[in-house]
Structure formats: structure tokens, C-alpha cells
Design a protein around this motif. Structure first.
Motif, PDB file in Angstrom:
ATOM      1  N   LEU A 176       0.875  -0.893   0.009  1.00  0.00           N
ATOM      2  CA  LEU A 176      -0.247   0.021  -0.001  1.00  0.00           C
ATOM      3  C   LEU A 176       1.031   1.271  -0.210  1.00  0.00           C
ATOM      4  CD1 LEU A 176      -3.295   0.490  -0.188  1.00  0.00           C
ATOM      5  CD2 LEU A 176      -2.160   0.937   2.450  1.00  0.00           C
ATOM      6  N   THR A 177       2.322   1.030   0.329  1.00  0.00           N
ATOM      7  CA  THR A 177       2.784   2.306   1.332  1.00  0.00           C
ATOM      8  C   THR A 177       3.189   2.315  -0.431  1.00  0.00           C
ATOM      9  OG1 THR A 177       3.491   1.845   2.878  1.00  0.00           O
ATOM     10  CG2 THR A 177       4.917   3.134   2.224  1.00  0.00           C
ATOM     11  N   VAL A 178       4.140   1.417  -1.226  1.00  0.00           N
ATOM     12  CA  VAL A 178       4.373   1.467  -2.345  1.00  0.00           C
ATOM     13  C   VAL A 178       4.187   2.186  -3.683  1.00  0.00           C
ATOM     14  CG1 VAL A 178       5.659   0.085  -5.238  1.00  0.00           C
ATOM     15  CG2 VAL A 178       6.457  -0.144  -1.614  1.00  0.00           C
ATOM     16  N   SER A 179       2.287   1.701  -3.000  1.00  0.00           N
ATOM     17  CA  SER A 179       1.505   2.005  -4.212  1.00  0.00           C
ATOM     18  C   SER A 179       0.769   3.996  -4.115  1.00  0.00           C
ATOM     19  CB  SER A 179       0.042   1.051  -4.757  1.00  0.00           C
ATOM     20  OG  SER A 179      -0.175   1.738  -3.307  1.00  0.00           O
ATOM     21  N   VAL A 180       1.286   4.378  -2.997  1.00  0.00           N
ATOM     22  CA  VAL A 180       0.958   5.545  -2.701  1.00  0.00           C
ATOM     23  C   VAL A 180       1.909   6.348  -3.498  1.00  0.00           C
ATOM     24  CG1 VAL A 180       0.664   7.248  -0.636  1.00  0.00           C
ATOM     25  CG2 VAL A 180      -0.580   5.167  -1.007  1.00  0.00           C
ATOM     26  N   ILE A 181       3.337   5.863  -3.192  1.00  0.00           N
ATOM     27  CA  ILE A 181       4.203   7.025  -3.379  1.00  0.00           C
ATOM     28  C   ILE A 181       3.569   7.067  -4.724  1.00  0.00           C
ATOM     29  CG2 ILE A 181       6.847   6.478  -3.679  1.00  0.00           C
ATOM     30  CD1 ILE A 181       6.854   5.229  -1.078  1.00  0.00           C
ATOM     31  N   VAL A 182       4.079   5.456  -5.676  1.00  0.00           N
ATOM     32  CA  VAL A 182       3.956   5.216  -7.229  1.00  0.00           C
ATOM     33  C   VAL A 182       2.970   6.184  -7.226  1.00  0.00           C
ATOM     34  CG1 VAL A 182       3.842   4.315  -9.439  1.00  0.00           C
ATOM     35  CG2 VAL A 182       5.026   3.177  -7.879  1.00  0.00           C
ATOM     36  N   VAL A 183       1.489   6.396  -7.249  1.00  0.00           N
ATOM     37  CA  VAL A 183       0.536   7.539  -7.309  1.00  0.00           C
ATOM     38  C   VAL A 183       1.379   8.686  -7.294  1.00  0.00           C
ATOM     39  CG1 VAL A 183      -2.286   7.380  -6.773  1.00  0.00           C
ATOM     40  CG2 VAL A 183      -1.439   5.078  -7.817  1.00  0.00           C
ATOM     41  N   GLY A 184       1.622   8.905  -6.458  1.00  0.00           N
ATOM     42  CA  GLY A 184       2.242  10.393  -6.001  1.00  0.00           C
ATOM     43  C   GLY A 184       2.828  11.108  -6.789  1.00  0.00           C
TER      44      GLY A 184
END
Length: 185
Positions: free
Chosen positions: A14-22
Motif C-alpha cells: 500500500l505504501t509503495v502504491s501511494v508513492i507511485v501514484v503521487g
């Protein structure tokens, strides 16, 4: 223990996906900003060329009036459209303003002979059996860089002081009297 690993893996994913989307959102904003900047640059150059053409034709009309020669009352100038991106062949190429040295190399590769001295600039073009020549005195040099008339084009701040067009080739003079070729790369 197995449940704790699943929770840690899920939180990490979840943390990695939030960083990629940002990061994706930031990258698209930068791309939109550069497209807006490219559009503003091309519009500013087109406006400068058009306004210079109108001003030179008006000056020519005033000179004819002083000499009591017949004067055309209409100004026939077609605006030059320089889109920020142009399709050349099967590629989309961006409008760029070459550096002074790159501009001279580009002109020589295109077939121009350029001779620049301290008092004049002689440019000639030989194509086939024809030989055409242009002579102009050196433009005045400017050095003030914080002037609001200066434009941010690419990585350089320039002030356009003149322009020339020879067929499809367009170049401008910058504040230091250098030739700067406009081309699509």
C-alpha cells in the motif's frame, strides 16, 4: 506469525502504491507545465516576428510618404505560425532555439556561407546554379538581462532584437547580436 507477515506485506504494498501514484501525478503536472511553456514560447516568437514585420512595413510606408512616392495603404503580412510541436516525417518534434554556435553549424550544414566580422554580417546561399547574398550591419548589442521584455526560451533568457527569413529557415538576433536558428528537433 503468518498473519503478521501478510499485514506487513500489505502495508508495504500500500505504501509503495501511494508513492507511485503521487509521483505519477507530479510528473504529469510537470509535463503539462512544459507544454504550456512551449506554447507560450512559440506564441511569443510568432508575435515578435509578426510585429517586427508590421513595424518595418509601416516604416517603409512612412519613408515613401516623405519622398512623395505612391504608398500602399494596406499591409500585407501573413502571420508566421510556429506551433510548439510539429510532425516531421513520422515523429513529433519540438520547436527549439539553437545556441549561437549550434546555429552557425546548422546554417553551414544547410548550405549557407556565413561571414561575421566586427562591423557586418554577410550570409550567402548557393543552391544549384543560383547564388543569393544578404548583407546587413551588425545589430546593436544589449546586456541587460532582468528586463521584462526578455523571454525564457528553453534554458536561456533572451531578448529578440531582429529576425530574418530565408525560405523555410528562420533565425532571430538575440541581445548580443548572435544568430539563433529556430528549428524543430
Amino acid at each position: 506469525m503468518n498473519i503478521q507477515l501478510k499485514i506487513v506485506a500489505f502495508v508495504l504494498l500500500l505504501t509503495v502504491s501511494v508513492i507511485v501514484v503521487g509521483c505519477a501525478q507530479i510528473l504529469t503536472e510537470e509535463q503539462e507545465l512544459t507544454e504550456e511553456q512551449a506554447l507560450a514560447e512559440s506564441q511569443a516568437i510568432s508575435n515578435f516576428i509578426y510585429n517586427s514585420s508590421v513595424a518595418s512595413q509601416q516604416a517603409f510606408q512612412k519613408m515613401q510618404q516623405r519622398r512623395n512616392l505612391p504608398v500602399k495603404t494596406t499591409i500585407n503580412i501573413n502571420p508566421i505560425s510556429l506551433p510548439p510541436v510539429k510532425k516531421v516525417g513520422n515523429q513529433n518534434k519540438r520547436l527549439v532555439l539553437l545556441s549561437p554556435k549550434a546555429s552557425l553549424r546548422w546554417l553551414r550544414a544547410y548550405g549557407f556561407k556565413v561571414n561575421i566580422t566586427s562591423y557586418a554580417r554577410i550570409i550567402s546561399l548557393r543552391k544549384g546554379n543560383t547564388h543569393t547574398r544578404s548583407y546587413s550591419s551588425r545589430p546593436r548589442k544589449y546586456s541587460k538581462v532582468d528586463d521584462p521584455q526578455y523571454l525564457q526560451i528553453g534554458n536561456s533568457r533572451i531578448r529578440m532584437t531582429g529576425f530574418s527569413r530565408w525560405g523555410d529557415v528562420i533565425w532571430i538576433d538575440d541581445q548580443f547580436g548572435n544568430l539563433r536558428v529556430l528549428t524543430y528537433e
